[in-house]
Design a protein around this motif. Structure first.
Motif, mmCIF file in Angstrom:
data_model
loop_
_atom_site.group_PDB
_atom_site.id
_atom_site.type_symbol
_atom_site.label_atom_id
_atom_site.label_comp_id
_atom_site.label_asym_id
_atom_site.label_seq_id
_atom_site.Cartn_x
_atom_site.Cartn_y
_atom_site.Cartn_z
ATOM 1 N N UNK A 19 0.840 -1.211 0.000
ATOM 2 C CA UNK A 19 0.000 0.000 0.000
ATOM 3 C C UNK A 19 0.868 1.250 0.000
ATOM 4 N N UNK A 20 1.944 1.203 0.800
ATOM 5 C CA UNK A 20 2.845 2.353 0.843
ATOM 6 C C UNK A 20 3.506 2.556 -0.522
ATOM 7 N N UNK A 21 3.948 1.449 -1.113
ATOM 8 C CA UNK A 21 4.563 1.547 -2.434
ATOM 9 C C UNK A 21 3.601 2.040 -3.488
ATOM 10 N N UNK A 22 2.344 1.573 -3.389
ATOM 11 C CA UNK A 22 1.328 2.033 -4.336
ATOM 12 C C UNK A 22 1.085 3.535 -4.195
ATOM 13 N N UNK A 23 1.069 4.002 -2.947
ATOM 14 C CA UNK A 23 0.861 5.434 -2.719
ATOM 15 C C UNK A 23 2.025 6.244 -3.287
ATOM 16 N N UNK A 24 3.261 5.759 -3.051
ATOM 17 C CA UNK A 24 4.426 6.465 -3.589
ATOM 18 C C UNK A 24 4.404 6.481 -5.113
ATOM 19 N N UNK A 25 4.164 5.308 -5.701
ATOM 20 C CA UNK A 25 4.143 5.252 -7.162
ATOM 21 C C UNK A 25 2.975 6.048 -7.714
ATOM 22 N N UNK A 461 -10.981 5.343 -7.136
ATOM 23 C CA UNK A 461 -11.847 4.179 -6.957
ATOM 24 C C UNK A 461 -11.010 2.914 -6.784
ATOM 25 N N UNK A 462 -9.928 2.809 -7.551
ATOM 26 C CA UNK A 462 -9.074 1.637 -7.453
ATOM 27 C C UNK A 462 -8.430 1.504 -6.089
ATOM 28 N N UNK A 463 -8.099 2.626 -5.464
ATOM 29 C CA UNK A 463 -7.500 2.593 -4.131
ATOM 30 C C UNK A 463 -8.505 2.123 -3.084
ATOM 31 N N UNK A 464 -9.782 2.444 -3.309
ATOM 32 C CA UNK A 464 -10.815 2.050 -2.352
ATOM 33 C C UNK A 464 -11.239 0.591 -2.530
#
Length: 668
Positions: A19-25, A461-464
């Motif tokens: 999740x952290x990596x997804x947020x950074x990217x 939406x994808x994050x949720x």
């Protein structure tokens, strides 16, 4: 107990890093185009570039002796960090968070005097989060008519304070951390230890932890290194397509079954398309093959270090075409050699493993892909490319779809409209067991099988809903994706999932819109669309004016106040309310629901189509729904504008009575 607890903790930790990596990217990836533009300008116009031009590259002086500023320096110092900060702040608190995050980042940039990518990745989300918390303090406490004044000044004041904090407090810390991280990279390079990073990077790729490493650390450090020396080896530590290509080629020659048959096609997609995740299932089928990718990765990095080669900017996606496009001048030999040698070493190791094993790689590719999706936390592109999952005109088949949600920013206008159109199509096709609802993105939970959303809101939406299949549309009334979803459900039923259509289900039942009807015990106003709210010849000449006209009609009907009208503009800035079939339905944000006194609908027709964010609009229907009343109203509007004959009748109607005859269903 301890045996089962450890994997659970490991899974939780991995999911957290993902999740952290997804947020950074999520801050870097949307701006890769800007990085590529900067890389191309740098490669072409700097003093050592292919086409040295001082005014563009930032070297030399003009006729008056003033040094050229150029494009390279300002882009890397200001544009790229501010884009990253805005994207990060927007992910936390929409446009308002993005603006405040960018303001705060400016303080870090000026305070540091160097490109501040790490600072931007801190200040952007921080600005968005703190602004969100501050707004929550006085939400619903501002007197009507003062909302815009308070909102603008609060954002400006807080942004200015954050810029000062960034200048005096954040920039020194980030400079120190950047220097220490840079020293660590230099130590690895000077000690010839950089190839050892593959021991971490290659397994991380298969576990979907690569974004945290690549875009969270390597890209910011690589940009700084590229600015200093014109290139960086760091851009190819993870993006080198050689190791994955070697594994796929080994399967092509020495594998068996579905893996051998699909590997050549996967190799093309991986190498040319840059979709690295397509080779992950092949490694998961035989985990010892991770040794092949590690060996190939180490070889590629060592080759780059020996030849002192690198890229000028990130290569994303990791296609050989993107790699070559970003290769620094004088580094083509080293970069190409690193890819070839990485592929060769990976191929040799993987081939030996496959040939000497009893299992020649004929494992269950579908199971490996499913395992990969479980680690990734959402549907993988590889599922349709490798497993042969059914597709329906671009919408990939997901297993047993029972629960579909149409999401929009506020959960009011566009999502209710789209849900109504899609629900009718699905019921007409006989899939009565499939539930279609609508919701605000902020209220989404990861409990849906399929999410339909406007393309501008796909990231949120994808994050949720990371586990759901995501379908994006840009036309709420007549998107071809609706027919694709119906075809997907037909295929699902044919494959034994869901409920097969029956003859009695061909036509929608009278209860087809029961989901959108008012709840029991509620009373809808007798006239939500009144004669005085129908305008045959709208006076507005642009989108903003048309929104104002719709808002004024709603206010005159006693349905809303000025704050709601302001929120209609705010909603439009977030995502377009264009619905298709020449229709736009401007409405307020989710936060503005408290400013609705009663339900109302307005109608305005325009002789000359209005440019609605690039789409032609002839009909503007303003809507304000008290409670959930808007759902039933929108369902009826959807039926009207989903019928091209009725749309033509609305266009040719000469009197208000004719309009009311067609749209009068909303009053029922």
């Amino acid at each position: 107990m301890s045996t089962t607890a450890a994997p659970s903790r490991l899974h939780t930790a991995r999911a957290g890093v993902q999740r952290f990596g997804t947020f950074l990217s999520g801050m870097i990836m949307p701006n890769i185009g800007a990085f590529i533009a900067w890389g191309l300008i740098t490669a072409l116009f700097i003093e050592k570039g292919y086409i040295p031009i001082g005014a563009l590259g930032g070297f030399g002086k003009d006729a008056a002796g003033v040094p050229y500023v150029g494009l390279v320096g300002p882009m890397i110092t200001y544009l790229l960090p501010l884009l990253i900060a805005y994207t990060g702040g927007k992910a936390v608190y929409d446009v308002r968070g993005g603006v405040v995050g960018a303001i705060g980042t400016m303080g870090v940039i000026i305070g540091a005097g160097i490109p501040m990518f790490i600072g931007a990745m801190i200040m952007g989300p921080l600005g968005g989060w703190t602004m969100k918390k501050l707004d929550a303090i006085w939400t619903h406490k501002i007197r009507p008519g003062f909302e815009m004044l308070i909102n603008n000044f609060s954002a400006g004041i807080w942004g200015a304070l954050l810029a000062l904090v960034g200048f005096y407090a954040i920039s020194p810390v980030v400079v120190y951390l950047t220097e220490r991280a840079s020293d660590g990279v230099h130590f690895l390079v000077d000690s010839n230890l950089l190839p050892l990073t593959s021991i971490l990077i290659e397994p991380a790729k298969v576990l979907f932890l690569n974004n945290a490493i690549n875009h969270g650390v390597l890209t910011p450090l690589g940009i700084q290194q590229s600015l200093d020396s014109g290139k960086s080896i760091l851009f190819l530590l993870e993006a080198n397509p050689g190791p994955g290509l070697g594994v796929l080629l080994a399967y092509s020659f020495f594998g068996k079954g579905a893996a051998k048959a699909s590997a050549p096609g996967a190799a093309i997609i991986h190498f040319l398309g840059g979709i690295h995740e397509i080779y992950f299932p092949y490694v998961l089928m035989k985990p010892i093959l991770i040794l092949a990718t590690i060996g190939g990765g180490m070889t590629g990095i060592a080759t780059l270090a020996i030849t002192q080669s690198g890229l000028v900017a990130p290569a994303a996606p990791g296609s050989i075409l993107a790699v070559l496009a970003q290769t620094a001048r004088g580094s083509y030999f080293g970069v190409i050699l690193s890819v070839l040698l990485a592929c060769t070493v990976s191929f040799v190791i993987a081939s030996v493993i496959l040939r000497t094993s009893k299992d020649k790689g004929e494992g269950d590719l579908a199971a490996a892909t499913t395992q990969m999706e479980g680690m990734k936390g959402k549907k993988s592109m590889a599922s349709s490319l490798l497993v042969g999952g059914g597709t329906a005109g671009g919408v990939a088949l997901a297993t047993d779809i029972k629960n579909i949600v149409f999401a929009c920013d506020a959960g009011m206008g566009s999502s209710a409209m789209g849900a109504s159109v899609l629900r009718n199509k699905i019921k007409a096709a006989g899939h009565g067991d499939v539930k279609v609802t609508n919701a605000a993105i902020a209220n989404l939970t990861d409990t849906y099988d399929l999410v339909v959303v406007h393309q501008d809101l796909a990231l949120r939406a994808g994050q949720k809903t990371p586990s759901a299949q995501l379908v994006t549309v840009d036309n709420f009334m007549g998107s071809p994706k609706y027919d694709e979803i119906v075809a997907l459900l037909d295929e699902q039923a044919a494959n034994g999932y869901g409920e097969a259509p029956t003859a009695g289900d061909v036509a929608p039942s009278p209860a087809a819109d029961a989901v959108t009807a008012p709840a029991a015990g509620t009373t809808r106003p007798a006239q939500v669309l009144r004669r005085e709210s129908v305008v045959l010849a709208g006076a507005a000449g642009d989108m903003s004016g048309a929104i104002d006209e719709a808002g004024r009609l709603l206010k005159d009907a006693g349905a809303v106040d000025d704050a709601y009208i302001a929120s209609m503009h705010e909603r439009e800035r977030s995502v377009s309310t264009y619905m298709g079939n020449f229709l736009a339905i401007p409405h307020g944000t989710n936060e503005a629901k408290d400013h609705i006194q009663s339900s109302a609908v307005t109608f305005a027709r325009y002789a000359q189509p209005i440019d609605w964010n690039g789409k032609p609009v002839k009909f503007v229907v303003g809507i304000a729904g008290k409670g959930k009343e808007h759902l039933g109203i929108l369902a009826k509007i959807a039926k009207v504008f989903g019928d091209k004959e009725q749309v033509a009748q609305l266009e040719s109607a000469a009197t208000v009575d004719e309009i009311l005859d067609i749209l009068g269903k909303v009053n029922a």
